[in-house]
Motif scaffolding. Structure first.
Motif, PDB file in Angstrom:
ATOM      1  N   THR A  67      30.385  79.307  48.591  1.00 43.57           N
ATOM      2  CA  THR A  67      31.051  79.496  47.299  1.00 43.57           C
ATOM      3  C   THR A  67      30.325  78.767  46.178  1.00 43.57           C
ATOM      4  O   THR A  67      30.575  79.038  45.008  1.00 43.57           O
ATOM      5  CB  THR A  67      32.503  78.965  47.329  1.00 43.57           C
ATOM      6  N   PHE A  69      30.876  75.646  45.709  1.00 43.16           N
ATOM      7  CA  PHE A  69      31.768  74.517  45.451  1.00 43.16           C
ATOM      8  C   PHE A  69      31.759  73.656  46.709  1.00 43.16           C
ATOM      9  O   PHE A  69      32.388  73.983  47.709  1.00 43.16           O
ATOM     10  CB  PHE A  69      33.171  75.011  45.101  1.00 43.16           C
ATOM     11  N   GLU A 101      38.374  70.233  39.708  1.00 44.56           N
ATOM     12  CA  GLU A 101      37.135  71.007  39.585  1.00 44.56           C
ATOM     13  C   GLU A 101      37.325  72.410  40.146  1.00 44.56           C
ATOM     14  O   GLU A 101      36.798  73.379  39.597  1.00 44.56           O
ATOM     15  CB  GLU A 101      35.973  70.312  40.281  1.00 44.56           C
ATOM     16  N   ALA A 102      38.095  72.526  41.224  1.00 47.24           N
ATOM     17  CA  ALA A 102      38.376  73.850  41.794  1.00 47.24           C
ATOM     18  C   ALA A 102      39.059  74.738  40.765  1.00 47.24           C
ATOM     19  O   ALA A 102      38.774  75.939  40.673  1.00 47.24           O
ATOM     20  CB  ALA A 102      39.242  73.710  43.049  1.00 47.24           C
ATOM     21  N   GLU A 103      39.942  74.149  39.985  1.00 49.62           N
ATOM     22  CA  GLU A 103      40.620  74.907  38.929  1.00 49.62           C
ATOM     23  C   GLU A 103      39.607  75.428  37.912  1.00 49.62           C
ATOM     24  O   GLU A 103      39.673  76.589  37.498  1.00 49.62           O
ATOM     25  CB  GLU A 103      41.655  74.007  38.256  1.00 49.62           C
ATOM     26  N   GLU A 104      38.655  74.586  37.513  1.00 44.46           N
ATOM     27  CA  GLU A 104      37.602  74.997  36.579  1.00 44.46           C
ATOM     28  C   GLU A 104      36.787  76.170  37.142  1.00 44.46           C
ATOM     29  O   GLU A 104      36.280  76.991  36.398  1.00 44.46           O
ATOM     30  CB  GLU A 104      36.651  73.830  36.273  1.00 44.46           C
ATOM     31  N   ARG A 105      36.674  76.224  38.457  1.00 40.11           N
ATOM     32  CA  ARG A 105      35.863  77.242  39.125  1.00 40.11           C
ATOM     33  C   ARG A 105      36.666  78.470  39.560  1.00 40.11           C
ATOM     34  O   ARG A 105      36.121  79.386  40.151  1.00 40.11           O
ATOM     35  CB  ARG A 105      35.190  76.641  40.357  1.00 40.11           C
ATOM     36  N   LEU A 107      38.942  78.345  41.891  1.00 31.11           N
ATOM     37  CA  LEU A 107      39.104  78.217  43.345  1.00 31.11           C
ATOM     38  C   LEU A 107      40.262  77.299  43.749  1.00 31.11           C
ATOM     39  O   LEU A 107      40.409  76.970  44.920  1.00 31.11           O
ATOM     40  CB  LEU A 107      37.800  77.675  43.969  1.00 31.11           C
ATOM     41  N   ARG A 108      41.082  76.921  42.788  1.00 28.65           N
ATOM     42  CA  ARG A 108      42.156  75.972  43.099  1.00 28.65           C
ATOM     43  C   ARG A 108      43.100  76.512  44.176  1.00 28.65           C
ATOM     44  O   ARG A 108      43.448  75.814  45.109  1.00 28.65           O
ATOM     45  CB  ARG A 108      42.931  75.596  41.839  1.00 28.65           C
ATOM     46  N   TYR A 154      24.918  66.281  34.117  1.00 32.47           N
ATOM     47  CA  TYR A 154      25.396  67.658  34.023  1.00 32.47           C
ATOM     48  C   TYR A 154      25.585  68.148  32.588  1.00 32.47           C
ATOM     49  O   TYR A 154      25.580  69.344  32.341  1.00 32.47           O
ATOM     50  CB  TYR A 154      26.707  67.826  34.794  1.00 32.47           C
ATOM     51  N   SER A 158      29.149  71.335  30.371  1.00 34.39           N
ATOM     52  CA  SER A 158      29.068  72.019  31.666  1.00 34.39           C
ATOM     53  C   SER A 158      30.424  72.035  32.364  1.00 34.39           C
ATOM     54  O   SER A 158      31.343  71.293  31.998  1.00 34.39           O
ATOM     55  CB  SER A 158      28.052  71.315  32.574  1.00 34.39           C
ATOM     56  N   LEU A 159      30.543  72.833  33.379  1.00 32.43           N
ATOM     57  CA  LEU A 159      31.754  72.875  34.193  1.00 32.43           C
ATOM     58  C   LEU A 159      32.054  71.495  34.765  1.00 32.43           C
ATOM     59  O   LEU A 159      33.186  71.014  34.701  1.00 32.43           O
ATOM     60  CB  LEU A 159      31.566  73.908  35.312  1.00 32.43           C
TER      61      LEU A 159
END
Length: 187
Positions: A67, A69, A101-105, A107-108, A154, A158-159
């Protein structure tokens, strides 16, 4: 605690990270050294923390990056390829406030459903402490210096930069709780 899980974890992390990502491997070893310093406040959970510490970035290994992540990729690898201890897998999946970070991607939900956050905040805080007080080269640092280093590396737009801005206060608080527990230990 006999350290068997940590020995296994060290071998897995070394096999996946040492050759393709030597700097990431140095960081992981440094995080594991920090974990060893917490053994007195964690007692029976020290082996679990040491294992999660050395494996926390295993998902960066190029062959595991499905992924992109690393907490999710690493946790899936440990679960699917190694049938690793559930708590270990969940700590790796959720290390250093990964849900934000998963939320930003986007993927939460996947992270929450597959790897629910542990209720033992001592272990969660301890892993944040170990990761956020170790440089990319495996050396000791302060949490503030580490957060600043990540932002420079980063970039603020950036994310990862957005994630760090959102997570900084919680990371500082987690490190503070661990430092207070360490200070309360008899000398």
């Amino acid at each position: 605690m006999d350290g068997a899980m940590a020995k296994w974890a060290y071998a897995v992390a070394e096999a996946e990270l040492s050759e393709p990502l030597p700097r990431r491997w140095e960081h992981s070893q440094g995080v594991a050294r920090r974990a060893a310093e917490l053994s007195e406040i964690l007692g029976a959970d020290a082996d679990l923390l040491a294992s999660a510490a050395v494996l926390h970035d295993v998902g960066y290994a190029p062959r595991l990056a499905a992924t992109g992540f690393h907490p999710l990729d690493g946790a899936r690898f440990l679960r699917d390829d190694h049938a690793a201890d559930e708590w270990l897998v969940r700590l790796v999946a959720n290390h250093s406030l990964a849900l934000l970070e998963a939320e930003e991607r986007g993927l939460r939900r996947a992270l929450e459903v597959e790897f629910p956050l542990l209720g033992d905040h001592r272990l969660v805080d301890a892993l944040v402490y170990c990761d956020m007080t170790t440089t990319p080269d495996g050396e000791r640092t302060s949490v503030k210096a580490r957060l600043a280093e990540i932002m420079v590396r980063y970039g603020p737009a950036s994310l990862v930069g957005r994630f760090i801005r959102r997570a900084s206060s919680d990371m500082l608080a987690a490190v503070g709780r661990v430092e207070a527990a360490l200070a309360a230990q008899p000398r």
